[in-house]
Design an enzyme around this catalytic site. Structure first.
Site, PDB file in Angstrom:
ATOM      1  N   ALA A   1       0.820  -1.225   0.000  1.00 17.01           N
ATOM      2  CA  ALA A   1       0.000   0.000   0.000  1.00 17.01           C
ATOM      3  C   ALA A   1       0.851   1.272   0.000  1.00 17.01           C
ATOM      4  O   ALA A   1       0.399   2.322  -0.476  1.00 17.01           O
ATOM      5  CB  ALA A   1      -0.946  -0.005   1.195  1.00 17.01           C
TER       6      ALA A   1
ATOM      7  N   HIS B   1       4.486  -6.037  -8.096  1.00 17.36           N
ATOM      8  CA  HIS B   1       3.161  -6.230  -7.492  1.00 17.36           C
ATOM      9  C   HIS B   1       2.637  -7.594  -7.904  1.00 17.36           C
ATOM     10  O   HIS B   1       2.737  -7.970  -9.081  1.00 17.36           O
ATOM     11  CB  HIS B   1       2.186  -5.137  -7.933  1.00 17.36           C
ATOM     12  CG  HIS B   1       2.643  -3.782  -7.503  1.00 17.36           C
ATOM     13  ND1 HIS B   1       2.565  -3.365  -6.200  1.00 17.36           N
ATOM     14  CD2 HIS B   1       3.247  -2.794  -8.199  1.00 17.36           C
ATOM     15  CE1 HIS B   1       3.097  -2.158  -6.100  1.00 17.36           C
ATOM     16  NE2 HIS B   1       3.518  -1.782  -7.309  1.00 17.36           N
TER      17      HIS B   1
HETATM   18  O1  CA2 Z   1      -0.466  -6.534  -5.782  1.00 14.53           O
HETATM   19  C1  CA2 Z   1       0.377  -6.217  -4.937  1.00 14.53           C
HETATM   20  O2  CA2 Z   1       1.408  -6.865  -4.737  1.00 14.53           O
HETATM   21  C2  CA2 Z   1       0.122  -5.018  -4.021  1.00 14.53           C
HETATM   22  O3  CA2 Z   1       1.368  -4.359  -3.808  1.00 14.53           O
HETATM   23  C3  CA2 Z   1      -0.419  -5.575  -2.720  1.00 14.53           C
HETATM   24  C4  CA2 Z   1      -0.852  -4.505  -1.727  1.00 14.53           C
HETATM   25  C5  CA2 Z   1      -1.763  -3.473  -2.383  1.00 14.53           C
HETATM   26  O4  CA2 Z   1      -2.033  -2.417  -1.471  1.00 14.53           O
HETATM   27  C6  CA2 Z   1      -1.157  -2.900  -3.651  1.00 14.53           C
HETATM   28  O5  CA2 Z   1      -2.078  -2.012  -4.232  1.00 14.53           O
HETATM   29  C7  CA2 Z   1      -0.829  -4.002  -4.640  1.00 14.53           C
HETATM   30  C8  CA2 Z   1      -1.592  -5.137  -0.557  1.00 14.53           C
HETATM   31  C9  CA2 Z   1      -0.791  -6.173   0.165  1.00 14.53           C
HETATM   32  C10 CA2 Z   1      -1.680  -6.837   1.161  1.00 14.53           C
HETATM   33  O6  CA2 Z   1      -1.281  -8.173   1.291  1.00 14.53           O
HETATM   34  C11 CA2 Z   1      -2.201  -9.074   1.679  1.00 14.53           C
HETATM   35  C12 CA2 Z   1      -1.816 -10.393   1.579  1.00 14.53           C
HETATM   36  C13 CA2 Z   1      -2.705 -11.357   1.915  1.00 14.53           C
HETATM   37  C14 CA2 Z   1      -3.956 -11.021   2.372  1.00 14.53           C
HETATM   38  C15 CA2 Z   1      -4.324  -9.720   2.492  1.00 14.53           C
HETATM   39  C16 CA2 Z   1      -3.438  -8.724   2.142  1.00 14.53           C
END
Ligand code: CA2
Length: 146
Positions: free
Chosen positions: A76, A99
């Site tokens: 994020a 990402h």
């Molecule tokens: O797609 C990606 O790798 C992101 O960097 C992931 C971030 C998001 O805010 C970006 O926009 C895109 C979120 C990471 C949260 O990771 C989680 C992993 C498992 C379950 C919930 C969240």
């Protein structure tokens, strides 16, 4: 070759929540797979995850004399952090932004990155395989600059 692998907030939850968006692999599995590939290429990989912007900024600065390149999924903080961007700019090392998801197919707030303008390249939408691609790209970049 020495490469930092930095994971931003909430990525410690990988494999345990929202596998439909972020895939089923845990962060530990991604790190150990990447360490294996790195070892085969005689690359020294240092992995780090933090939920804190300040800790990520400090980790980047603390490794200024160790690292040759940086792989980072700022999570994020991609969309909010001028501090992480400034830290990455300050160390003046090649950066590959990663990402798991294709941020361009998601909410509009995910479509702006403070990091992309200072990255050599951005890999998104390939899930955990994106880390393999990013490591491969970084090795090419560092070999070219030798
Ligand atoms: O797609 C990606 O790798 C992101 O960097 C992931 C971030 C998001 O805010 C970006 O926009 C895109 C979120 C990471 C949260 O990771 C989680 C992993 C498992 C379950 C919930 C969240």
């Amino acid at each position: 070759m020495k490469i930092l692998l930095i994971h931003g907030p909430n990525l410690q939850l990988l494999g345990r929540r929202e596998p439909e968006i972020y895939g089923g692999q845990t962060l530990e599995a991604i790190n150990s797979h990447l360490r294996e590939i790195a070892a085969g290429q005689r690359v020294n990989l240092k992995a780090f995850q933090s939920n804190s912007e300040g800790e990520i900024v400090s980790f980047i600065g603390d490794n200024i004399d160790w690292a040759d390149g940086i792989l980072i999924n700022p999570a994020a903080y991609t969309h909010t952090s001028i501090a992480i961007r400034d830290a990455l700019s300050a160390v003046n090392l090649p950066v590959v932004e990663i990402h798991l998801s294709n941020v361009h197919t998601r909410e509009s707030f995910r479509q702006h990155s403070y990091i992309s303008p200072i990255a050599v390249g951005v890999i998104c939408g390939f899930g955990a395989y994106g880390y393999d691609l990013a490591l491969d790209a970084m090795i090419q970049i560092l070999q070219r600059s030798d």
